[in-house]
Scaffold this motif. Structure first.
Motif, PDB file in Angstrom:
ATOM      1  N   GLN A   1      47.900  22.484  24.907  1.00 36.38           N
ATOM      2  CA  GLN A   1      48.253  21.169  23.734  1.00 36.38           C
ATOM      3  C   GLN A   1      47.814  20.481  23.158  1.00 36.38           C
ATOM      4  OE1 GLN A   1      49.345  18.412  27.934  1.00 36.38           O
ATOM      5  NE2 GLN A   1      48.242  20.040  29.012  1.00 36.38           N
ATOM      6  N   VAL A   2      46.103  21.406  23.093  1.00 39.42           N
ATOM      7  CA  VAL A   2      45.252  20.355  21.742  1.00 39.42           C
ATOM      8  C   VAL A   2      44.700  21.555  21.397  1.00 39.42           C
ATOM      9  CG1 VAL A   2      44.010  18.957  21.266  1.00 39.42           C
ATOM     10  CG2 VAL A   2      45.487  18.409  23.296  1.00 39.42           C
TER      11      VAL A   2
ATOM     12  N   ASP B   1      44.323  14.755  12.903  1.00 39.18           N
ATOM     13  CA  ASP B   1      43.148  13.900  12.463  1.00 39.18           C
ATOM     14  C   ASP B   1      41.450  13.966  12.706  1.00 39.18           C
ATOM     15  OD1 ASP B   1      45.163  12.336  14.492  1.00 39.18           O
ATOM     16  OD2 ASP B   1      44.476  12.801  16.654  1.00 39.18           O
TER      17      ASP B   1
ATOM     18  N   GLN C   1      49.623  19.191  18.556  1.00 33.12           N
ATOM     19  CA  GLN C   1      48.291  18.762  18.280  1.00 33.12           C
ATOM     20  C   GLN C   1      47.175  19.020  18.600  1.00 33.12           C
ATOM     21  OE1 GLN C   1      49.009  14.918  21.793  1.00 33.12           O
ATOM     22  NE2 GLN C   1      48.595  17.108  22.349  1.00 33.12           N
TER      23      GLN C   1
ATOM     24  N   HIS D   1      43.179  10.161  24.169  1.00 38.13           N
ATOM     25  CA  HIS D   1      44.211  10.017  22.947  1.00 38.13           C
ATOM     26  C   HIS D   1      45.196  11.480  23.362  1.00 38.13           C
ATOM     27  CE1 HIS D   1      40.339   7.378  22.113  1.00 38.13           C
ATOM     28  NE2 HIS D   1      41.502   7.229  20.948  1.00 38.13           N
ATOM     29  N   TYR D   2      45.239  12.239  23.668  1.00 35.03           N
ATOM     30  CA  TYR D   2      46.579  13.709  23.836  1.00 35.03           C
ATOM     31  C   TYR D   2      46.211  13.019  24.759  1.00 35.03           C
ATOM     32  CZ  TYR D   2      43.900  14.372  19.441  1.00 35.03           C
ATOM     33  OH  TYR D   2      43.221  13.979  18.160  1.00 35.03           O
TER      34      TYR D   2
ATOM     35  N   LEU E   1      40.183  13.397  24.644  1.00 34.32           N
ATOM     36  CA  LEU E   1      41.223  14.006  24.729  1.00 34.32           C
ATOM     37  C   LEU E   1      42.067  13.863  25.726  1.00 34.32           C
ATOM     38  CD1 LEU E   1      39.683  17.768  25.073  1.00 34.32           C
ATOM     39  CD2 LEU E   1      40.876  16.490  22.568  1.00 34.32           C
TER      40      LEU E   1
ATOM     41  N   LEU F   1      43.310  18.420  16.405  1.00 34.72           N
ATOM     42  CA  LEU F   1      42.598  17.738  16.586  1.00 34.72           C
ATOM     43  C   LEU F   1      40.617  18.065  15.417  1.00 34.72           C
ATOM     44  CD1 LEU F   1      40.401  14.942  16.309  1.00 34.72           C
ATOM     45  CD2 LEU F   1      40.253  15.617  19.068  1.00 34.72           C
TER      46      LEU F   1
END
Length: 379
Positions: A106-107, A276, A241, A320-321, A317, A243
């Protein structure tokens, strides 16, 4: 006569097959580079496909600064450090492809340090080896080997035994490395999820406060080109996403300050591409880091700092995500809970070692011998 030639042919074929099998086994379990980087990379490929919510790409700051098992215990999401020592931005495109071949996180978190190197550090053979030697055979591996700078023997990347054939004399190191590898393979997953540390402590020095410092320094042109190529790859990869982060350091010298300034420049480039950027060297007060007690040198957190950073970044995390922990099988859940349990034992063992051997630097990484000690601590 034909039968005689047939028998001889079969014997020659059998001999060649035996030699090839022996060489193959030797370069997997004996004639290879055994270290914490190899074990961590092997552990990534043992994770069940598409079960990692977060993957963290980067260099040694990642696996010393963040604990995936602790994050799971605290927040419920799964993660893994796809990271190795001195991981340069020149390899990030290949790493991203490798990650997305096996996982759909997911991130994706990217620690920016590898984009702050000079050209020499971008193309070290040692860094190439940490990645390529531990990649399964695939088109991505072939493409990565083909992309290497001239002067390196590409055949030795396909057959590492060419590179490491001289290690046959290092019997004890090789046997211990093989035991660690086989133990993890039999277990089916990395118990500590790639995390390592040591009990050292940094030299006394005045640490610069950069919390409000926005000054910049240009990146090495080759490093900037690699970073921009990677950012374009991220845009085209389909991952939703991403980061980019800068993990905390103790900035005590002009050289380290210049690297900090390059991180500001890298952060601005990252945001130009719509991603980001989080510079954790600017949030020291929020992290609650003790510059004298939470590092083992200027560049790496120890387990005290690691626990603080994992708690802070894990919460960040989640907030924000919109992380939604994936559904694990019963077996997968048991494995993660066991990792969390043994990580807590690891922290206790670290604390014990530090108190009993305050002047001795003890390197701690996942190994069969460490597991035995942790089991002895288990009530």
């Amino acid at each position: 006569m034909k039968k005689l030639w047939l028998k001889r042919g079969l014997k020659i074929f059998s001999l060649l097959l035996a030699v090839l099998l022996s060489a193959g086994l030797a370069q997997i379990f004996y004639l290879r580079q055994f270290d914490k980087n190899q074990l961590r990379m092997d552990g990534f490929y043992l994770e069940e496909e598409n079960t990692l919510d977060v993957v963290i790409l980067g260099a040694s700051e990642v696996y010393t600064g963040f604990s995936s098992a602790l994050a799971y215990d605290s927040f419920g999401f799964t993660s893994y450090p796809y990271s190795f020592e001195s991981n340069p931005a020149s390899l990030w495109k290949s790493e991203l492809k490798e990650i997305l071949t096996h996982q759909t996180p997911q991130v994706l978190v990217v620690e920016i340090n590898g984009a702050l190197y000079n050209e020499k550090d971008l193309y070290k053979e040692a860094s190439n080896r940490y990645l390529i030697d531990n990649m399964p055979m695939s088109q991505n591996k072939i493409d990565t080997i083909r992309s290497l700078k001239s002067g390196e023997d590409p055949l030795s990347y396909y057959f590492p035994i060419i590179k490491y054939h001289g290690k046959w004399m290092h019997v004890r190191t090789n046997i211990l490395g093989a035991i660690d590898t086989i133990t993890m393979q039999r277990r089916g997953y990395s118990l500590l999820k790639g995390m390592t540390s040591n009990t050292g402590h940094p030299k006394e020095a005045e640490v610069m406060d950069v919390s409000s410092d926005t000054s910049e320094r240009e990146l090495d042109p080759e490093a900037e080109a690699c970073l921009r190529e990677f950012l374009e790859e991220c845009q085209n990869s389909g991952i939703q996403q991403v980061l980019f982060v800068r993990f905390p350091h103790r900035i005590t010298t002009e050289k380290e300050y210049q690297r900090y300034q390059r991180s500001n420049r890298a952060g601005r480039i990252v945001t130009e591409y719509g991603f980001d950027y989080l510079n954790m060297e600017k949030v020291g007060d929020e992290l609650g880091l003790d510059m004298e007690k939470d590092f083992y040198n200027d560049e790496h957190l120890n387990v005290y700092g690691q626990q603080k950073l994992t708690a802070w970044l894990g919460q960040y995390l989640m907030e924000h995500y919109s992380l939604t922990p994936c559904a694990l099988t019963e077996k997968g859940q048991q494995q993660w809970e066991e990792s969390a349990h043994y990580t807590q034992l690891f922290y206790e063992y670290f604390d014990q070692c530090k108190k009993e051997n305050s002047d001795e630097v003890i390197k701690l990484k996942e190994s069969a011998s460490l597991l035995k000690k942790l089991k002895q601590m288990d009530p």
